[in-house]
Design a protein around this motif. Structure first.
Motif, PDB file in Angstrom:
ATOM      1  N   ILE A  16       0.961  -1.022   0.143  1.00  0.00           N
ATOM      2  CA  ILE A  16       0.110   0.146   0.011  1.00  0.00           C
ATOM      3  C   ILE A  16       0.780   1.134  -0.055  1.00  0.00           C
ATOM      4  N   ALA A  17       0.356   2.105  -0.727  1.00  0.00           N
ATOM      5  CA  ALA A  17       1.049   3.625  -0.751  1.00  0.00           C
ATOM      6  C   ALA A  17      -0.181   4.461  -0.437  1.00  0.00           C
ATOM      7  N   ARG A  18      -0.102   5.549   0.392  1.00  0.00           N
ATOM      8  CA  ARG A  18      -1.249   6.112   0.737  1.00  0.00           C
ATOM      9  C   ARG A  18      -0.376   7.859   1.006  1.00  0.00           C
ATOM     10  N   ARG A  19      -1.147   8.736   0.590  1.00  0.00           N
ATOM     11  CA  ARG A  19      -0.930  10.075   0.973  1.00  0.00           C
ATOM     12  C   ARG A  19      -2.233  11.017   1.446  1.00  0.00           C
ATOM     13  N   GLU A  20      -1.891  11.961   2.164  1.00  0.00           N
ATOM     14  CA  GLU A  20      -2.885  12.768   2.415  1.00  0.00           C
ATOM     15  C   GLU A  20      -2.848  14.202   1.913  1.00  0.00           C
ATOM     16  N   TYR A  21      -3.792  14.903   1.226  1.00  0.00           N
ATOM     17  CA  TYR A  21      -3.771  16.187   0.586  1.00  0.00           C
ATOM     18  C   TYR A  21      -4.737  16.923   1.253  1.00  0.00           C
ATOM     19  N   SER A  22      -4.455  18.510   1.405  1.00  0.00           N
ATOM     20  CA  SER A  22      -5.418  19.227   1.959  1.00  0.00           C
ATOM     21  C   SER A  22      -5.370  20.526   1.455  1.00  0.00           C
ATOM     22  N   LYS A  23      -6.524  21.139   1.312  1.00  0.00           N
ATOM     23  CA  LYS A  23      -6.762  22.515   0.742  1.00  0.00           C
ATOM     24  C   LYS A  23      -7.837  23.249   1.605  1.00  0.00           C
ATOM     25  N   GLY A  24      -7.457  24.172   2.437  1.00  0.00           N
ATOM     26  CA  GLY A  24      -8.347  24.725   3.426  1.00  0.00           C
ATOM     27  C   GLY A  24      -8.922  23.586   4.161  1.00  0.00           C
ATOM     28  N   GLU A  39     -10.810   8.880  -0.950  1.00  0.00           N
ATOM     29  CA  GLU A  39     -11.712   9.220   0.047  1.00  0.00           C
ATOM     30  C   GLU A  39     -11.323  10.529   0.726  1.00  0.00           C
ATOM     31  N   GLY A  40     -12.262  11.118   1.694  1.00  0.00           N
ATOM     32  CA  GLY A  40     -12.013  12.385   2.344  1.00  0.00           C
ATOM     33  C   GLY A  40     -13.162  13.397   2.134  1.00  0.00           C
ATOM     34  N   SER A  41     -13.057  14.598   2.751  1.00  0.00           N
ATOM     35  CA  SER A  41     -14.193  15.520   2.787  1.00  0.00           C
ATOM     36  C   SER A  41     -13.943  16.429   1.549  1.00  0.00           C
ATOM     37  N   GLY A  42     -13.123  16.189   0.593  1.00  0.00           N
ATOM     38  CA  GLY A  42     -12.866  17.036  -0.653  1.00  0.00           C
ATOM     39  C   GLY A  42     -14.155  16.570  -1.568  1.00  0.00           C
ATOM     40  N   SER A  43     -14.699  17.493  -2.719  1.00  0.00           N
ATOM     41  CA  SER A  43     -15.597  17.332  -3.096  1.00  0.00           C
ATOM     42  C   SER A  43     -15.546  16.086  -4.383  1.00  0.00           C
ATOM     43  N   GLU A  44     -16.531  15.923  -4.956  1.00  0.00           N
ATOM     44  CA  GLU A  44     -16.510  14.736  -5.882  1.00  0.00           C
ATOM     45  C   GLU A  44     -15.165  15.357  -7.231  1.00  0.00           C
ATOM     46  N   ALA A  45     -15.474  16.513  -7.560  1.00  0.00           N
ATOM     47  CA  ALA A  45     -14.641  17.068  -8.362  1.00  0.00           C
ATOM     48  C   ALA A  45     -13.254  16.959  -8.044  1.00  0.00           C
ATOM     49  N   ASP A  46     -12.819  17.273  -6.757  1.00  0.00           N
ATOM     50  CA  ASP A  46     -11.529  17.161  -6.122  1.00  0.00           C
ATOM     51  C   ASP A  46     -11.037  15.848  -6.261  1.00  0.00           C
ATOM     52  N   LYS A  47     -11.862  14.588  -5.887  1.00  0.00           N
ATOM     53  CA  LYS A  47     -11.588  13.595  -5.985  1.00  0.00           C
ATOM     54  C   LYS A  47     -11.195  12.887  -7.435  1.00  0.00           C
ATOM     55  N   ARG A  48     -12.127  13.299  -8.278  1.00  0.00           N
ATOM     56  CA  ARG A  48     -11.742  12.981  -9.525  1.00  0.00           C
ATOM     57  C   ARG A  48     -10.599  13.369 -10.371  1.00  0.00           C
ATOM     58  N   ALA A  49     -10.045  14.662 -10.008  1.00  0.00           N
ATOM     59  CA  ALA A  49      -8.924  15.504 -10.220  1.00  0.00           C
ATOM     60  C   ALA A  49      -7.714  14.453  -9.810  1.00  0.00           C
ATOM     61  N   PHE A  50      -7.844  14.272  -8.547  1.00  0.00           N
ATOM     62  CA  PHE A  50      -6.793  13.431  -8.289  1.00  0.00           C
ATOM     63  C   PHE A  50      -6.747  11.887  -8.928  1.00  0.00           C
ATOM     64  N   ALA A  80     -10.800  21.128   3.038  1.00  0.00           N
ATOM     65  CA  ALA A  80     -10.777  20.001   2.050  1.00  0.00           C
ATOM     66  C   ALA A  80      -9.872  18.968   2.397  1.00  0.00           C
ATOM     67  N   GLU A  81     -10.252  17.576   2.425  1.00  0.00           N
ATOM     68  CA  GLU A  81      -8.878  16.624   2.806  1.00  0.00           C
ATOM     69  C   GLU A  81      -9.357  15.426   1.803  1.00  0.00           C
ATOM     70  N   VAL A  82      -8.354  15.032   1.129  1.00  0.00           N
ATOM     71  CA  VAL A  82      -8.413  13.934   0.253  1.00  0.00           C
ATOM     72  C   VAL A  82      -7.074  12.851   0.552  1.00  0.00           C
ATOM     73  N   THR A  83      -7.359  11.499   0.689  1.00  0.00           N
ATOM     74  CA  THR A  83      -6.518  10.644   0.855  1.00  0.00           C
ATOM     75  C   THR A  83      -6.464   9.660  -0.095  1.00  0.00           C
ATOM     76  N   VAL A  84      -5.461   9.487  -0.970  1.00  0.00           N
ATOM     77  CA  VAL A  84      -5.140   8.384  -1.940  1.00  0.00           C
ATOM     78  C   VAL A  84      -4.373   7.460  -1.303  1.00  0.00           C
ATOM     79  N   GLN A  85      -5.082   6.413  -1.928  1.00  0.00           N
ATOM     80  CA  GLN A  85      -4.434   4.995  -1.527  1.00  0.00           C
ATOM     81  C   GLN A  85      -4.162   4.076  -2.687  1.00  0.00           C
ATOM     82  N   ILE A  86      -3.232   3.373  -2.876  1.00  0.00           N
ATOM     83  CA  ILE A  86      -2.846   2.641  -4.060  1.00  0.00           C
ATOM     84  C   ILE A  86      -2.736   1.327  -3.388  1.00  0.00           C
ATOM     85  N   ILE A  87      -3.384   0.130  -3.734  1.00  0.00           N
ATOM     86  CA  ILE A  87      -2.989  -0.964  -3.182  1.00  0.00           C
ATOM     87  C   ILE A  87      -2.920  -2.070  -4.024  1.00  0.00           C
ATOM     88  N   THR A  88      -1.845  -3.070  -4.133  1.00  0.00           N
ATOM     89  CA  THR A  88      -1.639  -4.105  -4.809  1.00  0.00           C
ATOM     90  C   THR A  88      -1.074  -5.359  -4.144  1.00  0.00           C
TER      91      THR A  88
END
Length: 189
Positions: A94-102, A164-175, A104-112
């Motif tokens: 697993i590789a994981r990173r949390e991103y934030s802007k104001g 996942e996270g509190s970011g918007s759907e648009a934020d998550k799709r951008a990631f 809004a928080e988004v966490t991206v995880q890649i699991i293999t």
């Protein structure tokens, strides 16, 4: 003439006299071989287990390169890579990173390389099952789902991407757009 080459010969002998430093993985494998040759099966297994864990950690570190870069206006925490952290998913990497802007928080995880991938594969092959989880959509020729809880999940080859996270759907799709899925698949994920 030999005196002229003496410093060069001495330097060469020093380099030759010092064995090349093996890495921790090679050291653990060599220890396992020694233990096995001595009939110490328990020691051999323990050393191989260590080598296996070290290999998994190195592979998880390599997986981190597929996490999205920090977008303008966002900040990011440290990248977390850990084969042991994937234990909650039944093992794997697993590789994981949390991103934030104001706020809004988004966490991206890649699991293999996880048994959960095989279990989820059946779910991702059924649009009806995914539809029960949330909103199904296509991304770069792959099926994804935005769950009712707001998490994006996408299977790419043998890899599960979760955003996942509190970011918007648009934020998550951008990631999601920033992840090179073809490169992950090419790397064996």
């Amino acid at each position: 003439m030999i005196r002229a080459f003496a410093p060069i010969l001495a330097a060469g002998l020093i380099l030759v006299a010092q064995p090349a430093r093996a890495d921790d993985i090679a050291d653990a494998i060599a220890e396992a071989q020694k233990a096995y040759a001595a009939g110490d099966l328990s020691g051999a297994k323990q050393s191989l287990d260590v080598a296996s864990q070290l290999l998994a950690q190195r592979s998880a570190d390599g997986l981190a390169k597929f996490l999205p870069p920090v977008p303008p206006g966002w900040t990011a925490g440290e990248t977390e890579t850990d084969a042991a952290a994937a234990a909650m998913f039944g093992g794997g990497l697993i590789a994981r990173r949390e991103y934030s802007k104001g706020s809004a928080e988004v966490t991206v995880q890649i699991i293999t390389q996880s048994p959960i991938i095989a279990q989820m594969g059946a779910m991702f092959s059924s649009a009806q099952m995914l539809g029960a989880m949330g909103k199904v959509f296509r991304h770069q020729g792959r099926t994804a789902v935005l769950t009712k809880e707001g998490t994006i999940q996408l299977m790419s080859g043998g890899t599960l991407v979760m955003i996942e996270g509190s970011g918007s759907e648009a934020d998550k799709r951008a990631f999601l757009n920033a992840i090179d899925l073809a490169a992950i698949e090419k790397a064996g994920g």
